[in-house]
Design an enzyme around this catalytic site. Sequence first.
Site: not given
Length: 496
Positions: A104-105
């Site tokens: 995930r970012h």
Amino acid sequence: MQSGHLASGDGRFPAALMLRCARCFRHPREGCILLSLLFLLAAGPTAGDAETAEQLSTFFGTKSRYEELHPYLLKDPLSLGPPQPGFPLPAASCTPLHLNAVLRHGTRFPTRKQIQKLGSLHSLIQLRSNGSAGTCPAADRLARWTMWFQPDMDGKLAPRGRRDMEMLAGRLASRFPSLLAPNRRFAFVSSSKHRCVDSSAAFREGLGQALYGQQRQVTTERNAMMTEVTEINDKLMRFFDLCEKFVKCIEDNNTAMHEVDAFKEGPEMRKIVGNIANTLCLPVNDLNADLVQVAFFTCSFGLAVKGITSPWCSLFSKEDAKALEYLNDLKQYWKRAYGYDINSRSSCILFQDIFKHLDQAVTESKSSKPISSPVILQFGHAETLQPLLALMGYFKDKEPLKAHNYHRQMHRKFRSGCIVPYASNLLFVLYHCDQATSPEEEYKIQILLNENLLQFPHSGETVSLYTNLKNHYKDLLENCHFSEVCDLPSNTAEVG
């Protein structure tokens, strides 16, 4: 232990230091320690607010810092933490062959929609404060708060998010030195969203620092890694947007989130809305669950983005935070996980792609060929990871999460903040074991979530023969076809 729980670490720490992370794991000795000072107070909040912020920070759900799972990172962001029994496999017998990571970012700014809602709430409070003649201290204090969010931030990667990725790259380079090594080829894949593309770039920068040091001179090897093209692939990283059945039956269906809507109108949220309206000297009809949730998210963004205690945190008690966490988890459960089959099955395309590369590595290894893609790094969203983990059977509770069973779900497995905080990561590590006594034992696999070993659903162990894992997921690998799962016949509106 049941599947869906992270495997235990060594955890040789005093019991008083382990309370912080106990709620994310069944056993509090799972590699977590409590840091007594999590952050320095910014100017404005009182000492009491600091204590409240520390209590609230483990209830921020998908807006949680990665450090809530690993508090030792606040002291040393490159620390690997306590040893994990069984990881990695003994180097004398097994060598990492392939790493496939879905990440995930990093920490992001709020979206434009969230900022607009907060602006509306802030204006409402300012209006009340102007007419209070100093009789409502809580409203006065929030009215003086400076709105530092700007519409053009709109979900972009924050500076702390870049650091999340740089430090994660450094830790993974330390965990897998034979794979994340100089002269290796790395494949970068990203969602089209800027926060993911920027996360990929920040990870790449951190990896460059880990492999080649702080010097800025350009070497052939470093230049090759830094200029490697990042493939934009929404088909894999944003499969949910391309799944017609999900979009129509879940995303655009006003009734699909009925459990979420019911909880917003239920006794727990009505009590919170009423208490906050009273605190802010507002008519209760001026507030609703959505505005209260925005205030709670603002508290979380202050901590995650700036490392400060926001005055918005002072509106909430720990019990309030638990209910607001459940509201967030309900949405994740019904929109991204076990609520409807389409949520997880739409991720089959990503799941099968991961195994395609694992298979390719096995085939190349058996033929004594170089591994063409030893490391694949894919940057997506919480909405990428959560359906994939549900597809694999992780963090599934015996009883579905619903509006009416909040109190029975206090010890649930499904806690989004423990599963997909900012910078969350799912790692598939394939090993070649040259001392195997049979061909089946030659290739083994481990899976890590957020740098902790996961137990396999079919065995409860933290290592599996690759052939056994493929057999366990045989139906998903062979019979879950994206077009069949996601294509929607005309005039179909049912949820499923």
